[in-house]
Design an enzyme around this catalytic site. Structure first.
Site, PDB file in Angstrom:
ATOM      1  N   ASN A  83       0.657  -1.042   0.021  1.00  0.00           N
ATOM      2  CA  ASN A  83      -0.144  -0.005  -0.045  1.00  0.00           C
ATOM      3  C   ASN A  83       1.059   1.176  -0.111  1.00  0.00           C
ATOM      4  O   ASN A  83       0.330   2.262  -0.003  1.00  0.00           O
ATOM      5  CB  ASN A  83      -0.974  -0.002   1.076  1.00  0.00           C
ATOM      6  N   TYR A  84       2.174   1.256  -0.103  1.00  0.00           N
ATOM      7  CA  TYR A  84       3.071   2.216  -0.208  1.00  0.00           C
ATOM      8  C   TYR A  84       2.822   2.901  -1.588  1.00  0.00           C
ATOM      9  O   TYR A  84       3.287   2.373  -2.713  1.00  0.00           O
ATOM     10  CB  TYR A  84       4.433   2.129   0.129  1.00  0.00           C
ATOM     11  N   THR A  85       2.229   4.323  -1.621  1.00  0.00           N
ATOM     12  CA  THR A  85       1.974   4.930  -2.943  1.00  0.00           C
ATOM     13  C   THR A  85       1.247   3.822  -3.617  1.00  0.00           C
ATOM     14  O   THR A  85       1.616   3.743  -4.839  1.00  0.00           O
ATOM     15  CB  THR A  85       3.253   5.348  -3.494  1.00  0.00           C
TER      16      THR A  85
END
Length: 377
Positions: A83-85
């Site tokens: 879910n990072y960026t």
């Protein structure tokens, strides 16, 4: 014998560059896999969208430079999440390793699953369904056939832990995942999960990724004793307390311009306590000619329970300063000063244990022990 080895600080060289460096390596929990004591976290990779828009701004060219500098500094351990960026962090990391011609066997890649990655009801969680979908998506973005460390990114209050473990065990058996861990879990739930793994003969958590800093030592109450007892490795996120220990902030400058905490005041920190800690850190940092950030990371590296400290950077100078923490050796007196100013206040049942157990081996003045227990420790 294994426990002694886990806590031994091992000086090694970077096999990729052939150059001597100060990086040290530790086993990943109770396994034989060696990881660098500093891990490069890629939350900053991406174009500033989604939940991490205040943090991510590093594109592919900048990422390649940061990854290369990390490897040249002895780092073999890289951490990201699905879910990072919105997945861009995984894509950029995977492409960086390709662009730099880094052999897959020479790096340890950690990523995570659990967080929301879409609008659907099952686009989040630690269910078998979401884990199976999540691992395939992460493998594609990372351009690899396996993930070294696959971590459950948060506490799922809905999915039974046995379902989560069975899904992870399947991935280990398939070879898509080699080791498993969790992040931001409670001590009781980690203990329960380890017991299920043992009695059901399932893959066990080898690591916990958790917030820990000299300004936030809460996990020392229950989690650290559990990790030490069960030989689970500790991966530290936000060692600078969301930038509060970077050197930008002080009692007189609590909201510097263009700082992360101006818009993203996370993690929660007792600010007044943090200013006192920074006051004690200042002369120690000056004596070593280093930044408060480097000192904060060196303090963590001196803790035997810490397997690896995750560092992140947007700029090369930030990364180089963090890498230098591997060379900073603090004296016993300096560590004592830092421990004393940052010590946790007494909290039940911590303060009652030494009182009740004081005379277990011989008669003693239990009230004297009680007075000692009331002091921060």
């Amino acid at each position: 014998m294994i426990f002694c080895f886990i806590n031994e600080r091992v000086l090694a060289h970077s096999r990729l560059t052939g150059k001597e460096n100060a990086m040290e390596y530790a086993t990943l929990g109770n396994t034989g896999l060696l990881v660098s004591k500093l891990c490069f976290g890629t939350m900053t990779f991406g174009d500033g969208r989604g939940l991490f828009k205040a943090i991510s701004s590093v594109g592919q060219v900048g990422a390649d430079e940061l990854v290369k500098t990390s490897i040249d500094g002895g780092i073999n351990f890289f951490d990201t999440a699905d879910n990072y960026t919105e997945g861009e962090s995984e894509k950029i990391l995977g492409q960086s390793l390709k662009n730099l011609n880094i052999a897959r066997k020479d790096v340890v890649i950690a990523t995570k699953v659990y967080s929301r990655v879409g609008p659907g009801r099952n686009d989040i969680g630690a269910s078998r369904g979401h884990i199976m979908d999540g691992v395939e998506a992460s493998l594609r973005r990372l351009q690899t056939d396996h993930i070294d460390l696959y971590q459950i990114h948060g506490n799922d209050s809905v999915t039974p832990v046995e379902e989560t473990l069975r899904a992870l065990d399947t991935l280990v058996q398939q070879g898509k995942v080699r080791y498993i861990g969790c992040s931001n879990w409670q001590a009781w739930k980690i203990a329960k999960t380890l017991s299920i793994s043992e009695f059901k003969d399932l893959a066990r958590f080898d690591t916990l990724q958790a917030y820990y800093s000299i300004a936030g030592r809460d996990l020392e109450r229950e989690i650290v004793p559990l990790l030490q007892s069960e030989q689970v490795g500790l991966l530290v996120w936000s060692p600078l307390a969301g930038g509060l220990l970077s050197g930008k902030y002080s009692r007189m400058n609590q909201k510097p311009e263009d700082s992360r905490r101006a818009n993203y005041d996370f993690p929660i920190v007792d600010k007044e306590r943090a200013w006192k800690i920074l006051d004690v850190m200042a002369p120690i940092a000056k004596a070593h000619g280093c930044s408060p950030a480097r000192l904060s990371i060196a303090w963590l590296l001196a803790k035997p329970v810490v397997t690896s400290v995750i560092i992140g950077a947007k700029r090369l100078d930030q990364l180089q300063d963090n890498l230098a923490a591997a060379e900073l050796m603090l004296t016993h007196d300096e560590l004592r000063q830092l421990d004393e100013v940052s010590v946790l206040p007494p909290e039940y049942p911590g303060w009652v244990l030494p009182f009740q157990g004081a005379d277990r081996l011989e008669p003693v003045d239990r009230w004297e022990r009680f007075r000692d227990a009331k002091k921060p420790h």
